[in-house]
Design an enzyme around this catalytic site. Structure first.
Site, PDB file in Angstrom:
ATOM      1  N   SER A 145       0.876  -1.101   0.012  1.00  0.00           N
ATOM      2  CA  SER A 145      -0.063  -0.121  -0.040  1.00  0.00           C
ATOM      3  C   SER A 145       0.940   1.103   0.125  1.00  0.00           C
ATOM      4  CB  SER A 145      -0.744   0.021   1.234  1.00  0.00           C
ATOM      5  OG  SER A 145      -1.451   1.324   1.406  1.00  0.00           O
ATOM      6  N   TYR A 158      -2.654  -0.168  10.664  1.00  0.00           N
ATOM      7  CA  TYR A 158      -2.762  -0.498   9.398  1.00  0.00           C
ATOM      8  C   TYR A 158      -1.333  -0.072   8.618  1.00  0.00           C
ATOM      9  CZ  TYR A 158      -4.092  -0.980   4.471  1.00  0.00           C
ATOM     10  OH  TYR A 158      -4.367  -1.284   3.139  1.00  0.00           O
TER      11      TYR A 158
HETATM   12  P1  NAD Z   1     -11.780  -5.981  -0.521  1.00  0.00           P
HETATM   13  O1  NAD Z   1     -12.391  -5.979   0.892  1.00  0.00           O
HETATM   14  O2  NAD Z   1     -12.574  -5.482  -1.764  1.00  0.00           O
HETATM   15  O3  NAD Z   1     -10.840  -7.264  -0.737  1.00  0.00           O
HETATM   16  C1  NAD Z   1     -10.255  -7.842   0.227  1.00  0.00           C
HETATM   17  C2  NAD Z   1     -10.591  -9.598   0.220  1.00  0.00           C
HETATM   18  O4  NAD Z   1     -10.105 -10.129   1.428  1.00  0.00           O
HETATM   19  C3  NAD Z   1     -12.240  -9.744   0.278  1.00  0.00           C
HETATM   20  O5  NAD Z   1     -12.687 -10.445  -0.581  1.00  0.00           O
HETATM   21  C4  NAD Z   1     -12.353 -10.397   1.969  1.00  0.00           C
HETATM   22  O6  NAD Z   1     -13.257 -11.341   2.085  1.00  0.00           O
HETATM   23  C5  NAD Z   1     -10.868 -11.030   1.849  1.00  0.00           C
HETATM   24  N1  NAD Z   1     -10.471 -11.246   3.358  1.00  0.00           N
HETATM   25  C6  NAD Z   1     -10.355 -10.262   4.265  1.00  0.00           C
HETATM   26  N2  NAD Z   1      -9.919 -10.695   5.402  1.00  0.00           N
HETATM   27  C7  NAD Z   1      -9.917 -12.142   4.966  1.00  0.00           C
HETATM   28  C8  NAD Z   1      -9.467 -13.451   5.937  1.00  0.00           C
HETATM   29  N3  NAD Z   1      -9.161 -13.373   7.255  1.00  0.00           N
HETATM   30  N4  NAD Z   1      -9.446 -14.674   5.392  1.00  0.00           N
HETATM   31  C9  NAD Z   1      -9.646 -14.742   3.913  1.00  0.00           C
HETATM   32  N5  NAD Z   1     -10.071 -13.668   3.401  1.00  0.00           N
HETATM   33  C10 NAD Z   1     -10.204 -12.488   3.704  1.00  0.00           C
HETATM   34  O7  NAD Z   1     -10.456  -4.873  -0.516  1.00  0.00           O
HETATM   35  P2  NAD Z   1      -9.201  -4.497  -1.213  1.00  0.00           P
HETATM   36  O8  NAD Z   1      -9.282  -3.057  -1.264  1.00  0.00           O
HETATM   37  O9  NAD Z   1      -9.372  -5.076  -2.653  1.00  0.00           O
HETATM   38  O10 NAD Z   1      -8.058  -5.009  -0.583  1.00  0.00           O
HETATM   39  C11 NAD Z   1      -7.218  -5.954  -1.366  1.00  0.00           C
HETATM   40  C12 NAD Z   1      -5.502  -5.665  -0.538  1.00  0.00           C
HETATM   41  O11 NAD Z   1      -5.496  -4.285  -0.999  1.00  0.00           O
HETATM   42  C13 NAD Z   1      -5.447  -5.346   0.989  1.00  0.00           C
HETATM   43  O12 NAD Z   1      -4.496  -6.163   1.414  1.00  0.00           O
HETATM   44  C14 NAD Z   1      -5.747  -3.812   1.137  1.00  0.00           C
HETATM   45  O13 NAD Z   1      -4.993  -3.643   2.437  1.00  0.00           O
HETATM   46  C15 NAD Z   1      -4.897  -3.615  -0.073  1.00  0.00           C
HETATM   47  N6  NAD Z   1      -4.949  -2.094  -0.230  1.00  0.00           N
HETATM   48  C16 NAD Z   1      -6.271  -1.576  -0.481  1.00  0.00           C
HETATM   49  C17 NAD Z   1      -6.352  -0.072  -0.829  1.00  0.00           C
HETATM   50  C18 NAD Z   1      -7.793   0.427  -1.106  1.00  0.00           C
HETATM   51  O14 NAD Z   1      -7.737   1.829  -1.111  1.00  0.00           O
HETATM   52  N7  NAD Z   1      -8.669  -0.121  -1.393  1.00  0.00           N
HETATM   53  C19 NAD Z   1      -5.199   0.659  -1.048  1.00  0.00           C
HETATM   54  C20 NAD Z   1      -3.864  -0.133  -0.671  1.00  0.00           C
HETATM   55  C21 NAD Z   1      -3.819  -1.483  -0.487  1.00  0.00           C
END
Ligand code: NAD
Length: 265
Positions: A145, A158
């Protein structure tokens, strides 16, 4: 099927939603022969399976448990005969919560949950997949991130967890060389359904709840001036997975943040 990942076998954690789902869809478009998805959300896994009935294997499980990762790797070997790329991606957020807003008990519980999902989940993925990836001379890619490099993009917990991912990528890149490349992708604020922690009662709270407001905030604070969609990041995961195109890249976290990092937030 032609494509940068023609015939590749991949495993993606958190692939039922958001950035993970885009990676899964893009890997299939690039010719992957099998993509295994591990996620805790059974309903979204079923939706994904219905949308992509071919070459996809879905597994419900929790990334905090070693057995889930072992089952994911076993499924890749069973259905695909090999494993070429592991994408550690499942994560939870802290909704920018500052340190002084916690009580000690809440801090302990929230820290435990965020580290267990965002860091231990990646370590367990790496452990479970290292041998199969060494055999195939494959690679690992972890979702980091902008908060892995800068303050002010999230809360303390985080931010700590994503800084840890940078260390994990660098250390494993050395430990697993020369057989396995290890890299990360660092998205900036992205329009997804990213959830909070159960410890804070935020398991159902999503950064996307106020989507238009979130989009405006992200666009307004990003030099390129738009809010990123999950698909905006997927190409980097294709590039890093590709032996042909990323043979010399390891230990790197490639940013995909609309220029936020250039300014230092
Ligand atoms: P999202 O919630 O759409 O996707 C995350 C997925 O992880 C979901 O399907 C959820 O069910 C699954 N998940 C969460 N905890 C879990 C667990 N304990 N076991 C199994 N599955 C689990 O969110 P996203 O934004 O696509 O997140 C994906 C990655 O991107 C994460 O690591 C997040 O930290 C990172 N990220 C997101 C952003 C943002 O702004 N959305 C920015 C930087 C990094």
């Amino acid at each position: 099927m032609a494509g940068w990942l023609s015939g590749y076998v991949a495993a993606v954690t958190g692939g039922a939603s958001g950035i993970g789902r885009s990676i899964v869809e893009r890997y299939l478009e690039e010719g992957a022969s099998t993509v295994v998805v591990l996620d805790r959300d059974a309903e979204r896994l079923a939706e994904l399976q219905a949308a992509c009935p071919d070459r996809l294997v879905t597994l419900q499980g929790d990334v905090r448990e070693a057995a889930s990762h072992e089952a994911m790797v076993a499924a890749a070997l069973k259905h695909g005969g090999r494993l070429d790329v592991l994408v550690g991606n499942a994560g939870v957020f802290d909704f920018n919560r500052p340190l002084r807003s916690y009580t000690p008990n809440r801090l302990n519980a929230t820290l435990e949950e965020i580290i267990a999902v965002n860091v231990r989940g990646y370590l367990l993925s790496a452990m479970a997949s290292a041998d199969a990836l060494a055999t195939s001379r494959g690679s690992m890619i972890f979702t980091c991130s902008i908060a892995g490099f800068h303050a002010g993009c999230a809360g303390t917990l985080y931010t700590i967890s994503k800084h840890a991912v940078v260390g994990l990528v660098r250390q494993l890149a050395l430990e697993l060389a020369p057989q396995v490349r290890v890299n990360g992708v660092g998205p900036g604020g992205t329009l997804t359904d990213l959830r909070g922690t159960a410890a804070l009662g935020h398991a159902e709270r999503s950064i996307g709840i106020h989507l238009e407001e979130t989009a405006r905030t992200i666009a307004g604070s990003t030099p390129l001036g738009f809010a990123q969609e999950p698909r905006d990041h997927a190409g980097l995961y294709v590039l890093l997975a590709s032996r042909e195109n990323a043979r010399a890249i390891t230990g790197e976290v490639l940013m995909s943040d609309g220029g936020v990092g250039v300014r230092g937030v």
